[in-house]
Design a protein around this motif. Structure first.
Motif, PDB file in Angstrom:
ATOM      1  N   ILE B  39       0.979  -1.209   0.026  1.00 39.53           N
ATOM      2  CA  ILE B  39      -0.101   0.001  -0.001  1.00 39.53           C
ATOM      3  C   ILE B  39       0.837   1.143  -0.101  1.00 39.53           C
ATOM      4  O   ILE B  39       1.829   1.455   0.871  1.00 39.53           O
ATOM      5  N   THR B  87      -8.463   2.270  -0.070  1.00 38.24           N
ATOM      6  CA  THR B  87      -7.397   1.546  -1.086  1.00 38.24           C
ATOM      7  C   THR B  87      -7.701   0.142  -1.205  1.00 38.24           C
ATOM      8  O   THR B  87      -7.519  -0.227  -2.106  1.00 38.24           O
ATOM      9  N   HIS B  94      -4.149   4.757  -4.944  1.00 40.84           N
ATOM     10  CA  HIS B  94      -3.346   4.796  -3.485  1.00 40.84           C
ATOM     11  C   HIS B  94      -2.942   6.452  -3.221  1.00 40.84           C
ATOM     12  O   HIS B  94      -2.915   7.065  -2.369  1.00 40.84           O
TER      13      HIS B  94
END
Lengths: 371, 309
Positions: B39, B87, B94
């Motif tokens: 992420i 996300t 992102h």
């Protein structure tokens, strides 16, 4: 692994809910999603006002009245919208190419500083020429800072988000030195106020519609929107910009110089953001200081996103949020709610719009699967 | 200038470096876990700001700094929950999510802050005191720099080997690193990608919130708008500069902290240059660092790419 090891009897059909991408986007569904996002965002904003102990109805009606309640209010709103439309357009140009520049903030400062340099250099030119030279210097200031981020990305593979954030801070420090002790500091006072002296009237952007707050900058904003629309939708460069966003690999195979396209994108984006700085300093504040420029670039990101990354949508979003920030002063007076409710509302609406944008691209389907 | 005076300044600069490194280190080490899970969280700055504001609010309202620290961590977790929802569940880009979070928190904290101090003087609080470690702090020079700090500072530095152990020596860490490289492998094994990514984002956000809380409670007695002043971004730069490895991240954070510490000592050192130059140094250093690094081999392969089954 688990399904093999498990001792399963005959598979039983089960109805499941799955999320699938839509092949064709339905305009009505998209509209419904954005409407829902707006309502949900407003609901959350109302909740925010309510939890902080203020009168929701009173606050919102004061906000709306202050924004668009009279001709005078509308003109003030359009004046507030001017820099937001410009920074919003700067966002549109960059983000459509999937160049995630958040350098608009710094480019606004660079534009204002470039224009102020022009103001000092070209004093004495005939009025029309003088103002044109100032505007051009501002555009160059923003464009140079934009190009710098693009070169860092292209030549040195520096992530543009990070380089632009760092440059935003650097440019603010530079201005803080120039007007707080450096050569541009107002000299007449004994106290340093972090500002330059007043700008001579010859250099002011002329007012539109007689007198009042609205100035040539608003015309710049509308023309810039038109230029961005034409460039993005009707020119080969615009095709490359959009293609860069969708499929950079295919674009490279086509023989396009991607580095060059990114630099062009950032020059255009920086130039438009620079114009916002010029318009704010030479049209509204009439002296260079940092707090009048603060946050215009970051708000522009929200305006551009909520405007759907389209030039005309950005103009509309800019006018709505320009209106809100203008109306916020009335709200503060009448309902005792801080004007900073508006930036909070902007943030909330940006997130709900992002979710709506994704939801519009997918559909929920019920599928029958085995087990 | 006597030799004793010079040594005192050096100790002060280095001890300042350790203290200034603390909030950035919390955020960077937390974010390391988030990013190794794939992420690309750009909302660090906002998460940190939320932690700082919450800490201020609770510290002034209750008078307890430890309650304030806890609240900052919870605030970080809540922001992290939004980031993870957007996300991982919604699969919004992102970068865009992070930008949105930063703008949202900047607006929210400013609004809440104005509401909180409306019609009165801004309340202040008593922050942390130093906790000298008995014995170790008596070592000349080193003791004064390393072992006479705030309690949370020791924790931040202890977090570096702890996260290293977690990432490289546990099954959980292996799965987590796999998320950043090849999430499909986990999915095929029947392990939930979403649950692990949520956990990684939450861990990072709690640590970042804690960093924000320390920034508030360890340095100041009152809240200011944009009090984080780019420290969240520096944490992200430290991650890239540190090549997504705990040791490298620690080194990068210390470099930034040293520059800032020197900047705060400029007046004592009697250097006659605009103080803005020193304030600008960490930001300038980050750009130069990133220019020198180019693409890194250790960057997780699937960093920032939403996972679709």
């Amino acid at each position: 692994m688990t399904s093999i090891e498990r001792d399963t009897p005959a598979p039983r059909p089960v109805t499941r809910i799955r999320i699938e991408p839509r092949v064709n986007r339905k305009p009505l569904w998209t509209f419904a999603m954005y409407l829902a996002a707006t309502l949900f965002g407003l609901l959350l904003s109302a909740l925010l006002v309510w939890t902080s102990g203020a009168d929701v109805i009173k606050a919102f009606s004061a906000l709306l009245n202050g924004a668009f309640g009279s001709q005078k209010a509308i003109i003030a709103s359009l004046a507030k919208a001017t820099p937001l439309i410009l920074t919003g357009l700067a966002t549109v140009v960059a983000f459509r190419a999937q160049v995630w520049s958040i350098g608009q903030e710094g480019q606004v400062y660079a534009g204002a500083m470039g224009a102020y340099t022009g103001y000092l250099l070209f004093a004495g030119l005939p009025p029309a020429l003088f103002v044109s030279a100032i505007v051009l210097c501002g555009i160059i200031g923003g464009a140079v800072l934009g190009a710098l981020a693009a070169i860092l990305k292209d030549r040195f593979d520096v992530n543009e988000i990070i380089s632009t954030v760092m440059m935003n801070y650097l440019i603010v420090f530079l201005l803080s030195w120039l007007i707080g002790g450096g050569p541009w500091t107002e000299v007449s006072t004994s106290v340093v106020y972090q500002q330059t002296g007043p700008i001579g009237e010859a250099a002011h952007l002329p007012a539109l519609m007689g007198s009042g707050k609205l100035h040539l900058g608003f015309a710049f904003a509308l023309v810039s929107a038109l230029v961005c629309y034409v460039v993005l939708e009707k020119t080969p460069l615009g095709y490359e910009i959009r293609a860069l966003g969708y499929n950079p690999v295919a674009l490279a195979y086509r023989g396009t110089n991607i580095g060059r396209t990114i630099i062009l994108v950032m020059i255009l984006s920086g130039a438009v953001a620079g114009l916002a700085g010029v318009s704010e300093i030479f049209g509204t504040a009439h002296r260079l200081r940092s707090d009048t420029l603060f946050n215009l670039g970051y708000t522009g990101i929200i305006i551009g996103m909520i405007g759907g990354l389209r030039p005309l949508g950005t103009v509309a979003a800019g006018i709505v949020f320009g209106g809100l920030s203008s109306g916020a002063l009335y709200m503060k007076l009448l309902a005792q709610v801080p004007a900073s409710l508006v930036p909070a509302m902007e943030g909330i609406l940006m997130l709900t719009f992002l979710c709506a944008g994704v939801a519009a691209r997918y559909k929920i389907v019920r599928v029958k699967t085995d087990g | 200038m006597g030799e004793l005076f010079q040594e005192a300044i050096l100790v002060s600069i280095l001890a300042g470096m350790i203290r200034i490194a603390t909030p950035i280190l919390f955020a960077a080490i937390g974010e390391l876990v988030t990013q190794r899970a794939g992420i690309w969280n750009m909302g660090v700055e906002g998460t940190m700001l939320m932690g700082a504001f919450t800490a201020y609010f609770i510290a002034t309202a209750t008078g307890s700094v430890w309650l304030a620290v806890l609240a900052a961590m919870i605030a970080g977790a809540l922001v992290g929950l939004i980031i993870a929802f957007m996300t991982v569940t919604m699969r919004v880009d992102h970068f865009i999510t992070g930008l949105g979070i930063n703008l949202l928190v900047a607006g929210l904290t400013l609004y809440w802050f104005r509401m909180y101090i409306k019609g009165r003087a801004q309340p202040t609080f008593d922050g942390f005191d130093n906790v000298a470690i008995p014995g170790l702090s008596a070592i000349p020079f080193i003791g004064e720099i390393l072992f006479d700090q705030r309690l949370l500072t020791y924790m931040a530095f202890a977090a570096v080997p702890a996260v290293w152990y977690l990432l490289y020596r546990t099954r959980w860490g292996l799965e987590l690193r796999c998320l950043g490289e090849n999430p499909k492998a986990l999915d095929i094994k029947g392990l939930s990608v979403s649950a692990r990514q949520y956990a990684a984002v939450l861990f990072g956000s709690v640590m970042t919130g804690l960093g924000g809380g320390f920034l508030m409670l360890g340095f100041s007695d009152r809240f200011l708008a944009d009090i984080t002043a780019g420290r969240g971004w520096l944490a992200i730069v430290a991650l890239i500069a540190g090549n997504w490895m705990p040791r490298g991240v620690l080194a990068a954070v210390l470099v930034f902290a040293l520059l800032e510490s020197v900047a705060t000592h400029v007046q004592v050192l009697g250097i006659d240059v605009p103080h803005q130059i020193f304030l600008a140094l960490p930001y300038l250093a980050s750009i130069l660092l990133l220019m020198g690094l180019r693409r890194q081999s250790r960057q997780p392969q699937r960093l920032g790419i939403p996972y679709f089954r």
